[in-house]
Design an enzyme around this catalytic site. Structure first.
Site, short mmCIF file in Angstrom:
data_model
loop_
_atom_site.label_atom_id
_atom_site.label_comp_id
_atom_site.label_asym_id
_atom_site.label_seq_id
_atom_site.Cartn_x
_atom_site.Cartn_y
_atom_site.Cartn_z
N ASN A 41 0.81 -1.23 0.00
CA ASN A 41 0.00 0.00 0.00
C ASN A 41 0.84 1.27 0.00
OD1 ASN A 41 -2.97 -0.50 -0.03
ND2 ASN A 41 -2.39 -1.94 1.58
N LYS B 177 -5.47 -7.79 6.11
CA LYS B 177 -6.43 -7.01 6.90
C LYS B 177 -7.79 -7.68 6.92
CE LYS B 177 -3.79 -3.00 5.63
NZ LYS B 177 -2.89 -3.69 4.70
N GLY C 184 5.00 -1.42 10.88
CA GLY C 184 4.02 -0.56 11.53
C GLY C 184 4.72 0.50 12.36
N GLU D 168 14.02 1.89 13.86
CA GLU D 168 13.45 3.05 13.15
C GLU D 168 13.29 4.23 14.10
OE1 GLU D 168 9.92 1.49 11.01
OE2 GLU D 168 10.42 3.04 9.55
N ASP E 54 8.45 2.62 0.38
CA ASP E 54 7.10 3.04 -0.03
C ASP E 54 7.26 3.97 -1.23
OD1 ASP E 54 5.49 1.94 2.31
OD2 ASP E 54 6.94 3.19 3.38
C1 6MZ Z 1 7.24 0.78 9.40
C2 6MZ Z 1 5.90 0.73 7.54
C3 6MZ Z 1 6.70 1.71 6.91
O1 6MZ Z 1 1.01 -3.49 4.64
O2 6MZ Z 1 -0.89 -2.00 4.03
N1 6MZ Z 1 4.91 0.42 6.70
N2 6MZ Z 1 6.17 0.27 8.76
N3 6MZ Z 1 8.03 1.72 8.87
C4 6MZ Z 1 7.80 2.22 7.63
N4 6MZ Z 1 8.63 3.21 7.19
C5 6MZ Z 1 8.19 4.44 6.68
N5 6MZ Z 1 6.20 1.95 5.69
C6 6MZ Z 1 5.10 1.14 5.57
O3 6MZ Z 1 1.47 -1.29 3.53
C7 6MZ Z 1 1.42 -0.18 4.40
C8 6MZ Z 1 1.84 -0.58 5.80
O4 6MZ Z 1 3.22 -0.96 5.80
C9 6MZ Z 1 3.85 -0.55 7.01
C10 6MZ Z 1 2.77 0.11 7.86
O5 6MZ Z 1 2.20 -0.85 8.73
C11 6MZ Z 1 1.76 0.55 6.81
O6 6MZ Z 1 0.47 0.68 7.33
P1 6MZ Z 1 0.45 -2.53 3.63
O7 6MZ Z 1 0.44 -3.08 2.24
#
Ligand code: 6MZ
Length: 364
Positions: free
Chosen positions: A17, A100, A199, A229, A305
């Site tokens: 996502n 989810k 997360g 992080e 991301d």
């Molecule tokens: C930690 C992250 C993240 O799983 O819904 N997510 N968790 N650190 C990060 N660094 C910036 N970037 C993304 O993709 C979105 C989810 O991935 C994790 C978070 O839980 C976020 O809600 P999905 O496909």
């Protein structure tokens, strides 16, 4: 930039996502706005905001999830994300996502993952290999042994290997985390290779996820953890003691953490743009990439991301090359070395080595 795009690359840290196209996110948000389910003008403003702190990023994810979490949207996003990575010559992609549950949409964690698999099957612009070799009929497995970019009817048709990692969100309970691990085990034959812990790092306790992560490892699933992080010395120690197969980020490490990491040789997924944009490292020149690279510690460049941070894997390679003064040859080697840290079997690794070797010939 051109060679960064054309050389084969391996992506090991991409959240589904978080990799959504801006255009798709706006499209889905507009559709919900038209149905009166959200106020589109408010949402548009949040989506188009560029610089976000780490906590703002997690607020954005909550919004993204409202907009994207139905079966057909998840299928669409998966298809597009795979196509986007393939279009910049990513030849192996590990895509991670948090299964989810949403009763009002009839969504269970299993049906969520099925929607992701549907997205992999829907890709048409590139051949997607996501079923592990052990599950393939013999003749199909031998097809995979050919180069990852085959001649087909005179046209070069790209191939991409995709493996899925199921993420445990730090907001989840031990039971919910265990449910995700059980699902990953069940879905192994469809290319689910492992578990990720991610997360908001300001939320939750290591001890909550530990039973599920231990069980995952006992059952032979690979494990990667978002680690360091935020500043949390005890958790970083606990995570390194767990000896995951990889970790992501490693931004808030202290001397003793580096020592432990280096002695255990755990590969690090490095996400430069993400770390800069979330202010997890002070400046790009001060990024720990330099120290790890010079120490020849296993590392792999990743996007994290690509949608949320408006980047691409080619761009991450370009940033590393220009910031740290690395040439095309070094970047190619860095990319090729990532093969050793993938969560797939030796057959896939061998195909990828051949792909890189033939690309190397065309570069010289
Ligand atoms: C930690 C992250 C993240 O799983 O819904 N997510 N968790 N650190 C990060 N660094 C910036 N970037 C993304 O993709 C979105 C989810 O991935 C994790 C978070 O839980 C976020 O809600 P999905 O496909």
């Amino acid at each position: 930039m051109e060679w960064c795009v054309s050389m084969p690359k391996i992506e090991l840290h991409a959240h589904l996502n978080g990799s959504i196209r801006d255009s798709t996110l706006l499209d889905l948000a507009r559709a919900l706005g038209d149905k009166g389910l959200i106020d589109f003008s408010q949402v548009e403003h949040v989506i188009l905001k560029n610089d976000r702190s780490l906590s703002e990023v997690f607020k954005l994810f909550d919004l993204i999830h409202i907009v994207t979490t139905d079966h057909s949207s998840i299928t669409r996003i998966t298809k597009e994300v795979v196509e986007d990575f393939a279009s910049e010559n990513v030849v192996y992609l590990e895509l991670r996502t948090t299964p989810k549950k949403n009763d009002s949409l009839g969504m269970s964690k299993r049906s969520y993952v099925e929607a992701v698999l549907e997205g992999l099957r829907a890709v048409s612009s590139v051949d997607v290999a996501f079923i592990p070799n052990s599950e393939e009929p013999v003749n199909l497995s031998s097809t995979l042994l050919s180069d990852a970019s085959d001649k087909c009817n005179g046209n070069t048709r790209k191939k991409i290997f995709v493996r899925l990692l199921l993420s445990i969100d730090r907001r989840e309970t031990t039971e919910a985390a265990m449910e995700t691990v059980m699902l990953a085990l069940e879905m192994r034959r469809f290319g689910v290779a492992g578990i990720d812990l991610s997360g908001n790092p300001a939320v939750g306790e290591w001890i909550t996820y530990l039973p599920a992560l231990m069980f995952a490892r006992q059952q032979g699933l690979y494990v990667t953890l978002h680690c360091g992080e935020v500043s949390n010395s005890k958790e970083i120690h606990n995570m390194l003691d767990f000896l995951p197969q990889r970790i992501g980020h490693a931004c808030f490490f202290e001397e003793e953490h580096w020592r432990k990491l280096k002695s255990s040789n755990i590969p690090v997924e490095i996400c430069l743009t993400s770390n800069i944009r979330t202010l997890s490292v002070p400046t790009i020149d001060a990024h720990h990439f330099v120290d790890l690279y010079n120490a020849k510690h296993p590392l792999v460049l990743c996007t994290d991301d690509s949608g949320v941070f408006s980047t691409s894997l080619s761009n991450e390679y370009k940033i590393a090359a220009s910031t740290f003064g690395l040439g095309q040859k070094e970047m190619f080697e860095l990319s090729k070395n990532s093969i050793e840290f993938i969560f797939a079997d030796d057959v896939v690794k061998e195909v990828l080595r051949k792909t890189f070797d033939s690309a190397a010939k065309s570069l010289t």
